[in-house]
Design an enzyme around this catalytic site. Structure first.
Site, short mmCIF file in Angstrom:
data_model
loop_
_atom_site.label_atom_id
_atom_site.label_comp_id
_atom_site.label_asym_id
_atom_site.label_seq_id
_atom_site.Cartn_x
_atom_site.Cartn_y
_atom_site.Cartn_z
N CYS A 1 0.87 -1.18 0.00
CA CYS A 1 0.00 0.00 0.00
C CYS A 1 0.90 1.23 0.00
CB CYS A 1 -0.88 -0.01 1.24
SG CYS A 1 -2.02 1.41 1.34
N HIS B 1 -9.27 -3.37 -2.70
CA HIS B 1 -8.23 -2.70 -1.88
C HIS B 1 -8.60 -1.22 -1.72
CE1 HIS B 1 -3.88 -1.88 -0.69
NE2 HIS B 1 -4.31 -0.69 -0.99
N GLU B 2 -9.10 -0.61 -2.83
CA GLU B 2 -9.48 0.81 -2.77
C GLU B 2 -10.78 1.01 -1.99
OE1 GLU B 2 -6.10 0.95 -4.74
OE2 GLU B 2 -7.09 2.47 -3.54
N HIS C 1 -10.15 1.28 1.60
CA HIS C 1 -9.64 2.58 2.06
C HIS C 1 -10.79 3.53 2.38
CE1 HIS C 1 -5.32 2.34 1.90
NE2 HIS C 1 -5.28 2.02 0.63
O1 LIG Z 1 -4.61 2.11 -2.26
C1 LIG Z 1 -3.83 2.07 -3.23
N1 LIG Z 1 -2.53 1.81 -3.07
O2 LIG Z 1 -2.07 1.71 -1.82
C2 LIG Z 1 -1.64 1.53 -4.17
C3 LIG Z 1 -1.43 0.01 -4.31
C4 LIG Z 1 -2.72 -0.68 -4.74
C5 LIG Z 1 -2.55 -2.16 -5.07
C6 LIG Z 1 -1.89 -3.01 -3.97
C7 LIG Z 1 -2.47 -4.40 -4.15
C8 LIG Z 1 -3.74 -4.28 -4.91
C9 LIG Z 1 -3.92 -2.82 -5.26
C10 LIG Z 1 -0.32 -0.19 -5.32
O3 LIG Z 1 -0.51 0.12 -6.48
N2 LIG Z 1 0.90 -0.67 -4.91
N3 LIG Z 1 1.07 -1.03 -3.61
C11 LIG Z 1 2.40 -0.76 -3.00
C12 LIG Z 1 3.56 -0.81 -3.91
C13 LIG Z 1 3.23 -1.42 -5.21
C14 LIG Z 1 2.01 -0.80 -5.85
C15 LIG Z 1 1.62 -1.59 -7.08
O4 LIG Z 1 0.99 -2.61 -6.97
N4 LIG Z 1 2.03 -1.01 -8.23
C16 LIG Z 1 1.87 -1.49 -9.49
C17 LIG Z 1 1.44 -2.78 -9.79
C18 LIG Z 1 1.32 -3.14 -11.12
C19 LIG Z 1 1.64 -2.24 -12.10
C20 LIG Z 1 2.07 -0.97 -11.74
N5 LIG Z 1 2.18 -0.62 -10.45
NI NI Z 2 -3.61 1.27 -0.47
#
Ligand SMILES: O=CN(O)C[C@@H](CC1CCCC1)C(=O)N1NCCC[C@H]1C(=O)Nc1ccccn1
Ligand code: NI
Length: 188
Positions: free
Chosen positions: A116, A159-160, A163
């Protein structure tokens, strides 16, 4: 533009509160904020821009993460080919006032677990979520839509949605055995 300094971290009370419904028509300010949330995701997945502004790549961003306690989140999930070139959007949308209509009993979890952008530490373990989810939402113009998602898109969206209810991904991890599996859980 939104950068990492605008994203609040766990410990900030907004991340543990319930977000307010959004009134339509949107104020100019809220419309701008929603568009910037989506733009952040697009920028964060663009190598040059992410490098230039030190952005962590993200596929989803909820308004509480930028300390806006409103029922808004953006998702930007792209399909990439084997060379890593963008093929096209799988799901790219700004979601307002989402309401889950139904979801499957069957659950899925990402093999590598979840992270996250508001949690600057690794929390290991499977995050079980319904494999399929059906929900309604309003778009930026206030039009109602119904969406049925499954697998990765369903995981990101849930996940969203969490939040907006003050829930973190690790709230779903089994404390006794973070990697507990049962025949109702499919690993992706
Ligand atoms: O609430 C929203 N958040 O906290 C951003 C989160 C949301 C995802 C986490 C798991 C399901 C939804 C997020 O995107 N990440 N989590 C932390 C670091 C990595 C990043 C990620 O998965 N990046 C990514 C993946 C594929 C392609 C491009 N980028
Ligand atoms: Ni998140």
């Amino acid at each position: 533009m939104i950068t990492m300094k605008d994203i609040i971290e766990e410990g900030h009370p907004t991340l543990r509160s319930v977000a307010e419904p959004v009134e339509f028509p949107l104020s100019d300010e809220l419309r701008k904020t929603a568009l910037e949330m989506h733009e952040f995701l697009v920028n964060s997945q663009n190598e040059e821009i992410a490098e230039k502004y030190d952005l962590r790549p993200g596929v989803g961003l909820a308004a509480p993460q930028i300390n806006v306690n409103k029922q808004i989140f953006a998702v930007h999930i792209m399909e990439y080919d084997e060379e890593g070139n963008e093929v096209g959007p799988i799901l790219s949308e700004i979601i307002f006032n989402p309401k889950v209509i139904s979801h499957s009993v069957q659950q899925v979890a990402l093999k590598e677990g979840e992270g996250c952008l508001s949690v600057n530490r690794e929390v290991k373990g499977y995050v079980p979520r319904p494999k399929r989810v059906k929900f309604t939402y309003q778009d930026i113009d206030g039009n109602e839509h119904t969406l049925k998602l499954r697998d990765y898109e369903a995981i990101v969206t849930q996940h969203e949605l969490d939040h907006l209810k003050g829930i973190f991904f690790y709230d779903h991890i089994n404390e006794e055995n973070p990697f507990a599996q049962d025949d109702n859980l499919e690993l992706l």
